[in-house]
Motif scaffolding. Structure first.
Motif, PDB file in Angstrom:
ATOM      1  N   ALA A   1      11.180  -1.410   7.899  1.00  0.00           N
ATOM      2  CA  ALA A   1       9.777  -1.635   7.577  1.00  0.00           C
ATOM      3  C   ALA A   1       9.295  -0.531   6.651  1.00  0.00           C
ATOM      4  O   ALA A   1       9.451   0.655   6.960  1.00  0.00           O
ATOM      5  CB  ALA A   1       8.941  -1.668   8.847  1.00  0.00           C
ATOM      6  N   LEU A   2       8.735  -0.915   5.504  1.00  0.00           N
ATOM      7  CA  LEU A   2       8.205   0.029   4.532  1.00  0.00           C
ATOM      8  C   LEU A   2       6.732  -0.295   4.286  1.00  0.00           C
ATOM      9  O   LEU A   2       6.398  -1.446   4.025  1.00  0.00           O
ATOM     10  CB  LEU A   2       8.953  -0.084   3.203  1.00  0.00           C
ATOM     11  CG  LEU A   2      10.463   0.115   3.224  1.00  0.00           C
ATOM     12  CD1 LEU A   2      11.056  -0.198   1.853  1.00  0.00           C
ATOM     13  CD2 LEU A   2      10.802   1.536   3.636  1.00  0.00           C
ATOM     14  N   THR A   3       5.875   0.706   4.374  1.00  0.00           N
ATOM     15  CA  THR A   3       4.462   0.529   4.079  1.00  0.00           C
ATOM     16  C   THR A   3       4.053   1.547   3.029  1.00  0.00           C
ATOM     17  O   THR A   3       4.187   2.755   3.248  1.00  0.00           O
ATOM     18  CB  THR A   3       3.597   0.697   5.349  1.00  0.00           C
ATOM     19  OG1 THR A   3       4.035  -0.245   6.335  1.00  0.00           O
ATOM     20  CG2 THR A   3       2.130   0.458   5.041  1.00  0.00           C
ATOM     21  N   ASP A   4       3.608   1.033   1.886  1.00  0.00           N
ATOM     22  CA  ASP A   4       3.154   1.878   0.779  1.00  0.00           C
ATOM     23  C   ASP A   4       4.187   2.914   0.349  1.00  0.00           C
ATOM     24  O   ASP A   4       3.856   4.056   0.025  1.00  0.00           O
ATOM     25  CB  ASP A   4       1.828   2.559   1.123  1.00  0.00           C
ATOM     26  CG  ASP A   4       0.706   1.554   1.332  1.00  0.00           C
ATOM     27  OD1 ASP A   4       0.726   0.510   0.660  1.00  0.00           O
ATOM     28  OD2 ASP A   4      -0.164   1.803   2.175  1.00  0.00           O
ATOM     29  N   VAL A   5       5.449   2.514   0.341  1.00  0.00           N
ATOM     30  CA  VAL A   5       6.540   3.385  -0.103  1.00  0.00           C
ATOM     31  C   VAL A   5       6.866   3.039  -1.555  1.00  0.00           C
ATOM     32  O   VAL A   5       6.994   1.869  -1.909  1.00  0.00           O
ATOM     33  CB  VAL A   5       7.792   3.205   0.782  1.00  0.00           C
ATOM     34  CG1 VAL A   5       8.970   3.978   0.218  1.00  0.00           C
ATOM     35  CG2 VAL A   5       7.498   3.638   2.204  1.00  0.00           C
ATOM     36  N   ASN A   6       7.005   4.057  -2.395  1.00  0.00           N
ATOM     37  CA  ASN A   6       7.359   3.869  -3.794  1.00  0.00           C
ATOM     38  C   ASN A   6       8.807   4.275  -4.006  1.00  0.00           C
ATOM     39  O   ASN A   6       9.188   5.403  -3.708  1.00  0.00           O
ATOM     40  CB  ASN A   6       6.431   4.694  -4.688  1.00  0.00           C
ATOM     41  CG  ASN A   6       4.992   4.260  -4.531  1.00  0.00           C
ATOM     42  OD1 ASN A   6       4.692   3.078  -4.607  1.00  0.00           O
ATOM     43  ND2 ASN A   6       4.106   5.198  -4.282  1.00  0.00           N
TER      44      ASN A   6
END
Length: 118
Positions: A8-13
């Motif tokens: 799960a990735l949230t707001d990852v660049n």
């Protein structure tokens, strides 16, 4: 993301990742699950799936409100390549990705479901 695994990735660049002779420049999902919300995949590259590749019929990915920009695949799937599984792109922005934005393949039976929303 391997068999049964979840990422799960949230707001990852994510930027400048590569798999020159492989799949998924940034992320390879092999019979696992990816849930990415927001963030971006910038200048990622691979042979198949510049940013993301799904491999195997148990693979799934939901990518929501993310930016996929400047990604490239030398064979297929500049942004995303599907060799099986389910993919939902919801509200994503795909810009300047090369060699077909989203590509599906007959490898491992091909994709089960592809949904593009927004």
């Amino acid at each position: 993301v391997e068999s049964g695994g979840e990422l799960a990735l949230t707001d990852v660049n994510v930027s400048n990742c590569s798999a020159p002779a492989g799949r998924g420049g940034a992320i390879l999902v092999r019979d696992g699950h990816l849930d990415a919300r927001g963030g971006s995949f910038i200048r990622c590259s691979a042979e198949f799936g510049g940013a993301i590749a799904l491999e195997g019929n148990q693979s799934s990915a939901a990518v929501r409100t993310a930016v996929l920009e400047g990604c490239f695949a030398s064979a297929a799937g500049g942004a995303v390549w599907m060799g099986g599984g389910d993919l939902v792109l919801d509200g994503c922005r795909l810009r300047r990705c090369g060699t077909t934005l989203v590509s599906t393949s007959s490898v491992a039976g091909g994709p089960d479901r592809l949904g593009v929303v927004g």
